[in-house]
Design a protein around this motif. Structure first.
Motif, PDB file in Angstrom:
ATOM      1  N   MET A 236     -14.896  -3.719 -29.075  1.00  0.00           N
ATOM      2  CA  MET A 236     -13.818  -4.408 -29.514  1.00  0.00           C
ATOM      3  C   MET A 236     -13.933  -5.608 -28.887  1.00  0.00           C
ATOM      4  N   ASN A 237     -14.621  -6.168 -28.219  1.00  0.00           N
ATOM      5  CA  ASN A 237     -14.557  -7.401 -27.301  1.00  0.00           C
ATOM      6  C   ASN A 237     -14.532  -8.604 -28.321  1.00  0.00           C
ATOM      7  N   GLY A 238     -15.466  -8.452 -29.713  1.00  0.00           N
ATOM      8  CA  GLY A 238     -15.646  -9.399 -30.613  1.00  0.00           C
ATOM      9  C   GLY A 238     -14.277  -9.935 -31.257  1.00  0.00           C
ATOM     10  N   LEU A 239     -13.272  -9.050 -31.623  1.00  0.00           N
ATOM     11  CA  LEU A 239     -12.000  -9.318 -32.205  1.00  0.00           C
ATOM     12  C   LEU A 239     -11.143  -9.633 -31.184  1.00  0.00           C
ATOM     13  N   LEU A 240     -10.561  -8.415 -30.354  1.00  0.00           N
ATOM     14  CA  LEU A 240      -9.604  -8.479 -29.469  1.00  0.00           C
ATOM     15  C   LEU A 240      -9.802  -7.555 -28.243  1.00  0.00           C
ATOM     16  N   SER A 241      -9.299  -7.697 -27.197  1.00  0.00           N
ATOM     17  CA  SER A 241      -9.485  -6.772 -25.990  1.00  0.00           C
ATOM     18  C   SER A 241      -8.854  -5.537 -26.315  1.00  0.00           C
ATOM     19  N   LEU A 242      -9.542  -4.554 -25.446  1.00  0.00           N
ATOM     20  CA  LEU A 242      -9.027  -3.151 -25.437  1.00  0.00           C
ATOM     21  C   LEU A 242      -7.377  -3.052 -24.970  1.00  0.00           C
ATOM     22  N   GLU A 243      -7.454  -4.005 -24.098  1.00  0.00           N
ATOM     23  CA  GLU A 243      -6.066  -4.124 -23.827  1.00  0.00           C
ATOM     24  C   GLU A 243      -4.977  -4.552 -24.976  1.00  0.00           C
ATOM     25  N   THR A 244      -5.323  -5.243 -25.530  1.00  0.00           N
ATOM     26  CA  THR A 244      -4.679  -6.031 -26.886  1.00  0.00           C
ATOM     27  C   THR A 244      -4.587  -4.902 -27.907  1.00  0.00           C
ATOM     28  N   HIS A 245      -5.683  -4.164 -27.946  1.00  0.00           N
ATOM     29  CA  HIS A 245      -5.494  -3.021 -29.135  1.00  0.00           C
ATOM     30  C   HIS A 245      -4.538  -1.965 -28.718  1.00  0.00           C
ATOM     31  N   LEU A 246      -4.658  -1.599 -27.380  1.00  0.00           N
ATOM     32  CA  LEU A 246      -3.588  -0.544 -27.028  1.00  0.00           C
ATOM     33  C   LEU A 246      -2.270  -1.109 -27.007  1.00  0.00           C
ATOM     34  N   LYS A 247      -1.870  -2.327 -26.926  1.00  0.00           N
ATOM     35  CA  LYS A 247      -0.614  -2.705 -27.084  1.00  0.00           C
ATOM     36  C   LYS A 247      -0.262  -2.803 -28.469  1.00  0.00           C
ATOM     37  N   LEU A 248      -1.128  -3.079 -29.449  1.00  0.00           N
ATOM     38  CA  LEU A 248      -0.820  -3.069 -30.856  1.00  0.00           C
ATOM     39  C   LEU A 248      -0.861  -1.539 -31.181  1.00  0.00           C
ATOM     40  N   ALA A 249      -1.499  -0.568 -30.847  1.00  0.00           N
ATOM     41  CA  ALA A 249      -1.261   0.637 -30.888  1.00  0.00           C
ATOM     42  C   ALA A 249      -0.005   1.371 -30.523  1.00  0.00           C
ATOM     43  N   GLY A 250       0.350   0.609 -29.346  1.00  0.00           N
ATOM     44  CA  GLY A 250       1.742   1.037 -28.998  1.00  0.00           C
ATOM     45  C   GLY A 250       2.810   0.660 -29.677  1.00  0.00           C
ATOM     46  N   LEU A 251       2.958  -0.601 -30.126  1.00  0.00           N
ATOM     47  CA  LEU A 251       3.823  -1.172 -30.992  1.00  0.00           C
ATOM     48  C   LEU A 251       3.931  -0.334 -32.329  1.00  0.00           C
ATOM     49  N   SER A 252       2.761  -0.119 -32.953  1.00  0.00           N
ATOM     50  CA  SER A 252       2.812   0.559 -33.960  1.00  0.00           C
ATOM     51  C   SER A 252       3.205   1.882 -33.990  1.00  0.00           C
ATOM     52  N   LEU A 253       3.181   2.692 -33.054  1.00  0.00           N
ATOM     53  CA  LEU A 253       3.297   3.842 -32.734  1.00  0.00           C
ATOM     54  C   LEU A 253       5.026   3.914 -32.487  1.00  0.00           C
ATOM     55  N   ILE A 254       5.436   2.940 -31.713  1.00  0.00           N
ATOM     56  CA  ILE A 254       7.096   2.812 -31.785  1.00  0.00           C
ATOM     57  C   ILE A 254       7.492   2.666 -33.324  1.00  0.00           C
ATOM     58  N   ALA A 255       7.062   1.877 -34.225  1.00  0.00           N
ATOM     59  CA  ALA A 255       7.485   1.633 -35.455  1.00  0.00           C
ATOM     60  C   ALA A 255       7.420   2.908 -36.104  1.00  0.00           C
ATOM     61  N   LEU A 256       6.192   3.831 -36.016  1.00  0.00           N
ATOM     62  CA  LEU A 256       6.163   4.877 -36.764  1.00  0.00           C
ATOM     63  C   LEU A 256       7.180   6.055 -36.244  1.00  0.00           C
ATOM     64  N   GLY A 257       7.361   6.029 -34.983  1.00  0.00           N
ATOM     65  CA  GLY A 257       8.551   6.789 -34.426  1.00  0.00           C
ATOM     66  C   GLY A 257       9.921   6.516 -34.991  1.00  0.00           C
ATOM     67  N   VAL A 258      10.219   5.094 -34.936  1.00  0.00           N
ATOM     68  CA  VAL A 258      11.601   4.639 -35.535  1.00  0.00           C
ATOM     69  C   VAL A 258      11.509   5.137 -37.180  1.00  0.00           C
TER      70      VAL A 258
END
Length: 142
Positions: A1-23
């Motif tokens: 995933m280094n080509g697009l975004l870092s794994l750290e960034t993807h974990l943060k994006l996943a986190g945001l989407s999980l919060i949105a999914l929960g809400v």
């Protein structure tokens, strides 16, 4: 995933989407007419359904919060980071399998909106498996 975004960034994006999914779970009742559908159930089963829905939403928000704000801890090579990322990968892999093996295709096939939702969530579950799977894999690498 280094080509697009870092794994750290993807974990943060996943986190945001999980919060949105929960809400979002708080707004599913009207979309799926749960009040009318669940009125046919016994009081116990109806309340179990609502309690389980609440706890699914809560765990999504909590997983998302940890992924968003505890990203560095998840990426550190620790037993907790490994076990968390491995467990979350397994969780989303199971959810991905259920998308295709439990839900009947007649629920979405031939219906424009439902097909789009099926594809969207299939891609979302895939994204979670890949992101958390890569984080887990990184924990295993020496």
């Amino acid at each position: 995933m280094n080509g697009l975004l870092s794994l750290e960034t993807h974990l943060k994006l996943a986190g945001l989407s999980l919060i949105a999914l929960g809400v979002m779970h708080g707004f599913l009742s009207e979309r799926f007419a749960w009040k009318e559908e669940l009125s046919r159930l016994s009081l116990l089963n109806r309340q179990i359904f609502y309690v389980h829905t609440f706890f699914v939403a809560l765990i999504l928000v909590l997983l998302g919060t940890l992924s968003l704000f505890g990203t560095n801890a998840l990426l550190e090579k620790t037993a907790l980071g490994r076990d968390f990322c491995g467990g979350v990968t397994l969780f989303w892999l199971c959810r991905w399998i259920f998308q295709f093996c439990v839900y009947d295709a007649s629920l979405w096939r031939g219906k424009r909106f439902e097909t789009r939702i099926h594809i969207l969530f299939s891609l979302l579950w895939t994204y979670y498996v890949v992101v958390y799977g890569l984080a887990f894999w990184g924990q295993l690498a020496s």
